[in-house]
Design a protein around this motif. Sequence first.
Motif, PDB file in Angstrom:
ATOM      1  N   VAL A  38     -18.359 -14.632  -9.750  1.00  0.00           N
ATOM      2  CA  VAL A  38     -17.362 -15.684  -9.895  1.00  0.00           C
ATOM      3  C   VAL A  38     -16.066 -15.027 -10.344  1.00  0.00           C
ATOM      4  CG1 VAL A  38     -16.748 -17.840 -11.052  1.00  0.00           C
ATOM      5  CG2 VAL A  38     -19.136 -17.363 -10.502  1.00  0.00           C
ATOM      6  N   VAL A  39     -14.975 -15.253  -9.586  1.00  0.00           N
ATOM      7  CA  VAL A  39     -13.701 -14.614  -9.901  1.00  0.00           C
ATOM      8  C   VAL A  39     -12.641 -15.679 -10.146  1.00  0.00           C
ATOM      9  CG1 VAL A  39     -14.280 -12.602  -8.498  1.00  0.00           C
ATOM     10  CG2 VAL A  39     -12.945 -14.446  -7.496  1.00  0.00           C
ATOM     11  N   ASP A  40     -11.639 -15.329 -10.949  1.00  0.00           N
ATOM     12  CA  ASP A  40     -10.520 -16.247 -11.164  1.00  0.00           C
ATOM     13  C   ASP A  40      -9.326 -15.784 -10.345  1.00  0.00           C
ATOM     14  OD1 ASP A  40      -9.295 -14.147 -12.519  1.00  0.00           O
ATOM     15  OD2 ASP A  40      -9.690 -14.972 -14.512  1.00  0.00           O
ATOM     16  N   ARG A  41      -8.185 -16.445 -10.521  1.00  0.00           N
ATOM     17  CA  ARG A  41      -7.009 -16.137  -9.695  1.00  0.00           C
ATOM     18  C   ARG A  41      -6.494 -14.721  -9.916  1.00  0.00           C
ATOM     19  NH1 ARG A  41      -3.809 -19.432 -13.991  1.00  0.00           N
ATOM     20  NH2 ARG A  41      -5.301 -21.026 -13.440  1.00  0.00           N
ATOM     21  N   HIS A  42      -6.839 -14.117 -11.074  1.00  0.00           N
ATOM     22  CA  HIS A  42      -6.424 -12.743 -11.361  1.00  0.00           C
ATOM     23  C   HIS A  42      -7.505 -11.740 -10.971  1.00  0.00           C
ATOM     24  CE1 HIS A  42      -3.043 -14.531 -13.384  1.00  0.00           C
ATOM     25  NE2 HIS A  42      -3.832 -15.180 -14.207  1.00  0.00           N
ATOM     26  N   LEU A  43      -8.575 -12.239 -10.342  1.00  0.00           N
ATOM     27  CA  LEU A  43      -9.715 -11.449  -9.884  1.00  0.00           C
ATOM     28  C   LEU A  43     -10.552 -10.885 -11.025  1.00  0.00           C
ATOM     29  CD1 LEU A  43      -8.403  -9.575  -6.713  1.00  0.00           C
ATOM     30  CD2 LEU A  43      -9.212 -11.924  -6.980  1.00  0.00           C
ATOM     31  N   ALA A  44     -10.438 -11.492 -12.202  1.00  0.00           N
ATOM     32  CA  ALA A  44     -11.369 -11.149 -13.282  1.00  0.00           C
ATOM     33  C   ALA A  44     -12.756 -11.645 -12.864  1.00  0.00           C
ATOM     34  CB  ALA A  44     -10.943 -11.801 -14.589  1.00  0.00           C
ATOM     35  N   GLU A  45     -13.768 -10.784 -13.006  1.00  0.00           N
ATOM     36  CA  GLU A  45     -15.077 -11.057 -12.442  1.00  0.00           C
ATOM     37  C   GLU A  45     -16.120 -11.396 -13.503  1.00  0.00           C
ATOM     38  OE1 GLU A  45     -16.179  -7.695 -10.126  1.00  0.00           O
ATOM     39  OE2 GLU A  45     -14.445  -7.799  -8.789  1.00  0.00           O
ATOM     40  N   THR A  46     -16.970 -12.364 -13.181  1.00  0.00           N
ATOM     41  CA  THR A  46     -18.156 -12.675 -13.972  1.00  0.00           C
ATOM     42  C   THR A  46     -19.366 -12.539 -13.065  1.00  0.00           C
ATOM     43  OG1 THR A  46     -16.924 -14.258 -15.344  1.00  0.00           O
ATOM     44  CG2 THR A  46     -19.341 -14.370 -15.394  1.00  0.00           C
ATOM     45  N   PRO A  47     -20.152 -11.477 -13.223  1.00  0.00           N
ATOM     46  CA  PRO A  47     -21.302 -11.276 -12.332  1.00  0.00           C
ATOM     47  C   PRO A  47     -22.464 -12.185 -12.709  1.00  0.00           C
ATOM     48  CG  PRO A  47     -21.180  -9.498 -13.933  1.00  0.00           C
ATOM     49  CD  PRO A  47     -19.977 -10.351 -14.169  1.00  0.00           C
ATOM     50  N   LEU A  48     -23.172 -12.666 -11.701  1.00  0.00           N
ATOM     51  CA  LEU A  48     -24.350 -13.507 -11.906  1.00  0.00           C
ATOM     52  C   LEU A  48     -25.399 -13.099 -10.871  1.00  0.00           C
ATOM     53  CD1 LEU A  48     -25.576 -15.905 -13.484  1.00  0.00           C
ATOM     54  CD2 LEU A  48     -24.566 -17.435 -11.763  1.00  0.00           C
ATOM     55  N   PRO A  49     -26.149 -12.032 -11.151  1.00  0.00           N
ATOM     56  CA  PRO A  49     -27.178 -11.592 -10.205  1.00  0.00           C
ATOM     57  C   PRO A  49     -28.158 -12.717  -9.906  1.00  0.00           C
ATOM     58  CG  PRO A  49     -26.853  -9.975 -11.946  1.00  0.00           C
ATOM     59  CD  PRO A  49     -26.110 -11.186 -12.363  1.00  0.00           C
ATOM     60  N   TYR A  50     -28.718 -12.707  -8.707  1.00  0.00           N
ATOM     61  CA  TYR A  50     -29.670 -13.767  -8.355  1.00  0.00           C
ATOM     62  C   TYR A  50     -30.863 -13.794  -9.307  1.00  0.00           C
ATOM     63  CZ  TYR A  50     -27.072 -14.316  -3.980  1.00  0.00           C
ATOM     64  OH  TYR A  50     -26.089 -14.545  -3.040  1.00  0.00           O
ATOM     65  N   ALA A  51     -31.252 -12.630  -9.798  1.00  0.00           N
ATOM     66  CA  ALA A  51     -32.373 -12.592 -10.751  1.00  0.00           C
ATOM     67  C   ALA A  51     -32.006 -13.340 -12.030  1.00  0.00           C
ATOM     68  CB  ALA A  51     -32.741 -11.143 -11.071  1.00  0.00           C
ATOM     69  N   LEU A  52     -30.768 -13.138 -12.518  1.00  0.00           N
ATOM     70  CA  LEU A  52     -30.321 -13.839 -13.721  1.00  0.00           C
ATOM     71  C   LEU A  52     -30.155 -15.330 -13.444  1.00  0.00           C
ATOM     72  CD1 LEU A  52     -29.322 -13.849 -16.635  1.00  0.00           C
ATOM     73  CD2 LEU A  52     -27.039 -13.216 -15.779  1.00  0.00           C
ATOM     74  N   LEU A  53     -29.638 -15.678 -12.272  1.00  0.00           N
ATOM     75  CA  LEU A  53     -29.492 -17.093 -11.927  1.00  0.00           C
ATOM     76  C   LEU A  53     -30.850 -17.772 -11.896  1.00  0.00           C
ATOM     77  CD1 LEU A  53     -27.781 -19.497 -10.978  1.00  0.00           C
ATOM     78  CD2 LEU A  53     -27.981 -18.618  -8.635  1.00  0.00           C
ATOM     79  N   ALA A  54     -31.862 -17.100 -11.354  1.00  0.00           N
ATOM     80  CA  ALA A  54     -33.197 -17.692 -11.279  1.00  0.00           C
ATOM     81  C   ALA A  54     -33.782 -17.914 -12.674  1.00  0.00           C
ATOM     82  CB  ALA A  54     -34.117 -16.795 -10.456  1.00  0.00           C
ATOM     83  N   SER A  55     -33.664 -16.926 -13.549  1.00  0.00           N
ATOM     84  CA  SER A  55     -34.217 -17.083 -14.903  1.00  0.00           C
ATOM     85  C   SER A  55     -33.435 -18.130 -15.694  1.00  0.00           C
ATOM     86  CB  SER A  55     -34.225 -15.740 -15.637  1.00  0.00           C
ATOM     87  OG  SER A  55     -32.908 -15.229 -15.780  1.00  0.00           O
ATOM     88  N   SER A  56     -32.121 -18.166 -15.516  1.00  0.00           N
ATOM     89  CA  SER A  56     -31.300 -19.166 -16.204  1.00  0.00           C
ATOM     90  C   SER A  56     -31.605 -20.568 -15.690  1.00  0.00           C
ATOM     91  CB  SER A  56     -29.816 -18.854 -16.012  1.00  0.00           C
ATOM     92  OG  SER A  56     -29.486 -17.592 -16.569  1.00  0.00           O
ATOM     93  N   ALA A  57     -31.885 -20.684 -14.396  1.00  0.00           N
ATOM     94  CA  ALA A  57     -32.230 -21.981 -13.817  1.00  0.00           C
ATOM     95  C   ALA A  57     -33.528 -22.505 -14.413  1.00  0.00           C
ATOM     96  CB  ALA A  57     -32.341 -21.869 -12.305  1.00  0.00           C
TER      97      ALA A  57
END
Length: 568
Positions: free
Chosen positions: A38-57
């Motif tokens: 997920v990036v903002d207008r300044h291209l600062a990035e927040t990574p969310l690997p699918y493995a992390l998304l699955a465990s967080s879900a």
Amino acid sequence: MNGGEHTVDHPLPEDMFGATTVPQALERAAAAPAGITVVDRHLAETPLPYALLASSARRAATALARAGVGPGDRVALVSSTSPGFLLALFGAWRAGAVPVILPLPHRVSTLAETVDGIRQRLDHVDARCAVVADAFADLVADGLGADRPVLTCGQLAAEREATTDPAPADADGLAYLQFTSGTTGPPRAVTLTHRQMLTNAAVCCERFRLERDRSVHVSWLPLHHDMGLISALAAMAYRIPLVLMPPEEFLFRPDSWVDALSRHRATSTVAPNFAYGLAARGMRLRPRALDLSALQVCGDGAEPIRPTAVEQFLEAGAAHGLRPEAVTPMYGLAEATLAVTMGEVPRRIVWDHVSREGLEVGGTARPVPPDAPDARTLAVCGHPVPGVRVEIRGPDGKPLADREVGEIRVHSPALMHGYWSDPEATAEAVHDNWLHTGDLGYRTPDGLVVCGRVKDMIIVAGRNLYPEDYEHVAAKVEGVRPACAAFAVPGTERMAVAVEPAKGVTDHADLAGRVMTRLKEQLGHAPDKVLVLEKGTIPRTSSGKVQRGRCRDLCLSGEAVVLAARAR
């Protein structure tokens, strides 16, 4: 491309993804090294690997269960694109619930109206609870009533306990409610199953020619929009890197989208036509080092496709390695989950130049030279995607020949089961498993051309006038904001064009006169009246489409503030 042809085989989600439900697809994606950024207008990035998304879900599903959410319950999501929103969305699917994504307000001045609209939609789908962005919670919690819990994305993210197994999910069970845009009437909730969503996602993967070892998809589209959601689901299920940007970040700084395409070496993206015009303008006015050589597919859909925006984007991008065949026209709608037709990849977009008089008087798309005085240039949106059939039918229901304009009808394995709790609207839209789209179009050897909406058609002296033509010409007049609305006056053969003044324009009478003159010069038949409305009056849907019917009602009821008017 007609109903008599044999249905083309389409890719099955179990074959392409090894899954038939969204939770299953995410669990399989968790084993891949890729993920969402997920990036903002300044291209600062927040990574969310699918493995992390699955465990967080899994943890989010536990939090939803604590709030009383069970399988089949509707969960409304009110948030922009963010890591917290994504885990709430997939957490709802993990819990066996049915997510319903609702748009945020465009501006603070519409907050009360937006909260009221959210509450009405929550009531319509009988939502068990609402999950909202943390920053938005205090603004909407009171307005949503006390009869259902209002949770925040942060609360779901804070849950420490994780469910082990996903709630049982039926591939053919209800998975999602997609509200339509509401351009020609009240928004309705389209019911979609897991299989329908993943089938359309599989078709998109195939037509976009995705490859697991090299493809990257970048999108700023809101996830409450079908094009944004299905393209994101396709990337996740196919286990390729997905880069998402909140839509308001793109609107605040449109250059950020092109910058993200370059930085992440995107191979595909999708956007409505206006975005390509903004991207071209940014590349011209703010030269910078970019690399667009990896882009294979720039899907263009969701609104009329204008040659100016496409050609300017291709011209500006060529200096940065953009291929001339990269822009791919698409036609789709929520009732078919998303994709109906799509241009061939890789093939340069095909334009159809037809006589405006032929469309207006005879309902026939008669080819003319591009520079003919009454030429109307329309994008050819390609042939049906695998598994889909398209017909063009006249008012009497009979099939029409090539280049005869009629209603577009669609048969698809991803066709909705119906509108939620609205059997009358469902019966009106779907007959014998064919969707009556309400869109006007015609066939050519190169594919389908979409040229208008049945309900928006303006009939004057036996001529079928297309509001899109009047809006497009009016918007190009200096001093006019991009949003314009052309509509018929009920019970008459008169039409009006409503515009808004750009910033700094104070001579509204002069503006109305210049718009009227331009319409007379370029379209032959001028409207009966041009109205200059107060800025922000012309209503739009959450995806930015002009609501002509609502604008008409505001003008006729006197609710709209008219700054100036010019009669023909």
